[in-house]
Write a protein that holds these residues in place. Sequence first.
Motif, PDB file in Angstrom:
ATOM      1  N   ASN A 278       0.817  -1.207   0.000  1.00 55.67           N
ATOM      2  CA  ASN A 278       0.000   0.000   0.000  1.00 55.67           C
ATOM      3  C   ASN A 278       0.862   1.272   0.000  1.00 55.67           C
ATOM      4  N   VAL A 279       1.999   1.202  -0.704  1.00 56.46           N
ATOM      5  CA  VAL A 279       2.880   2.372  -0.818  1.00 56.46           C
ATOM      6  C   VAL A 279       2.348   3.291  -1.905  1.00 56.46           C
ATOM      7  N   SER A 280       2.250   4.566  -1.620  1.00 61.59           N
ATOM      8  CA  SER A 280       1.775   5.536  -2.589  1.00 61.59           C
ATOM      9  C   SER A 280       2.599   6.815  -2.459  1.00 61.59           C
ATOM     10  N   GLY A 281       2.398   7.717  -3.369  1.00 61.94           N
ATOM     11  CA  GLY A 281       3.099   8.989  -3.283  1.00 61.94           C
ATOM     12  C   GLY A 281       3.436   9.564  -4.654  1.00 61.94           C
ATOM     13  N   VAL A 282       4.053  10.723  -4.649  1.00 65.47           N
ATOM     14  CA  VAL A 282       4.405  11.446  -5.872  1.00 65.47           C
ATOM     15  C   VAL A 282       5.919  11.471  -6.011  1.00 65.47           C
ATOM     16  N   VAL A 283       6.402  10.901  -7.102  1.00 65.16           N
ATOM     17  CA  VAL A 283       7.823  10.957  -7.425  1.00 65.16           C
ATOM     18  C   VAL A 283       8.041  12.163  -8.335  1.00 65.16           C
ATOM     19  N   ILE A 284       8.945  13.039  -7.958  1.00 58.32           N
ATOM     20  CA  ILE A 284       9.257  14.222  -8.759  1.00 58.32           C
ATOM     21  C   ILE A 284      10.596  13.996  -9.436  1.00 58.32           C
ATOM     22  N   LEU A 285      10.628  14.207 -10.744  1.00 62.87           N
ATOM     23  CA  LEU A 285      11.830  13.970 -11.547  1.00 62.87           C
ATOM     24  C   LEU A 285      12.223  15.233 -12.298  1.00 62.87           C
ATOM     25  N   GLU A 286      13.517  15.435 -12.414  1.00 67.19           N
ATOM     26  CA  GLU A 286      14.033  16.447 -13.336  1.00 67.19           C
ATOM     27  C   GLU A 286      14.521  15.707 -14.573  1.00 67.19           C
ATOM     28  N   VAL A 287      13.975  16.052 -15.728  1.00 66.73           N
ATOM     29  CA  VAL A 287      14.305  15.339 -16.953  1.00 66.73           C
ATOM     30  C   VAL A 287      15.012  16.270 -17.934  1.00 66.73           C
ATOM     31  N   THR A 288      15.876  15.684 -18.752  1.00 68.55           N
ATOM     32  CA  THR A 288      16.523  16.387 -19.858  1.00 68.55           C
ATOM     33  C   THR A 288      15.962  15.831 -21.149  1.00 68.55           C
ATOM     34  N   ILE A 289      15.509  16.732 -22.019  1.00 69.13           N
ATOM     35  CA  ILE A 289      14.917  16.357 -23.303  1.00 69.13           C
ATOM     36  C   ILE A 289      15.809  16.894 -24.405  1.00 69.13           C
ATOM     37  N   ASP A 290      16.234  16.009 -25.319  1.00 70.05           N
ATOM     38  CA  ASP A 290      17.181  16.444 -26.345  1.00 70.05           C
ATOM     39  C   ASP A 290      16.462  17.143 -27.496  1.00 70.05           C
ATOM     40  N   THR A 291      17.215  17.483 -28.535  1.00 73.81           N
ATOM     41  CA  THR A 291      16.667  18.264 -29.642  1.00 73.81           C
ATOM     42  C   THR A 291      15.684  17.484 -30.493  1.00 73.81           C
TER      43      THR A 291
END
Length: 251
Positions: free
Chosen positions: A186-199
């Motif tokens: 019953n683990v829940s929550g919000v994972v916040i990620l910093e992403v890099t998007i290429d050209t």
Amino acid sequence: MSLLNNSVCAAALTVWCGAGLASAQVVPIPHEARQSPGAVDPAAGPLERTAVRPTLDRPAPRRTVHVPPVWPDGVASAVKFRVHLVLDASGRVAEARVLPGGARNARPIVEAEAAAVLDAVRRWQFEPPLEAPMLIVTYVGSGDEEGVVMPDASQRPPLRVGGDIGPPSKVQHVIPEYPPEALAANVSGVVILEVTIDTTGRVTEARVVRSVTGLDDAAIAAVRQWRYTPTWLNGEAVPVTMTVTVNFQPQ
């Protein structure tokens, strides 16, 4: 509402995930900061309007012939111009233009200086591009006789979304898989990620900035498969970083 519209509006996207549900959300950006990806500059020539831009799979060719500008008398020592070059299939410069406002100084562009830049760059030669016509962005300055060719924007440090950099639109979404162990516990929550998007719109890096034990890997695995439209700045695609969230909630 489509996934594309969800991405543009930065609204929450909720998807079923096994016995639980997970949602993914792009952090909202003010509407004023958004740009139309790939908008055509009305001042562009006919070849530039249809030219492809360098990508990781279609890199810009190497310059083989360089001709420096012959500057008029009285040119500033630190003036620099932004130039668009369009290469034909042989690597010849078929079109060239100095962009308005491209002089890196406090005064307007001087016509004689812009003419000197164009006369020089039109005689440059490149190896044949993989696809033509191809748009190359460069800077030519009076303090830099070689010119600063920037053939591959993907080699630049990524720019952070916000201000003049509008968020890219998501065009491919992959549903996060809810880990069975986390669901059973019953683990829940919000994972916040910093992403890099290429050209090209691919997610090349994903780093957790807010962790939820047991859910981080699933969030990263999904986000790395997302695809976005390229982000455009001043007529060229640029890599960007932004924050996204993946929300896991048991049913």
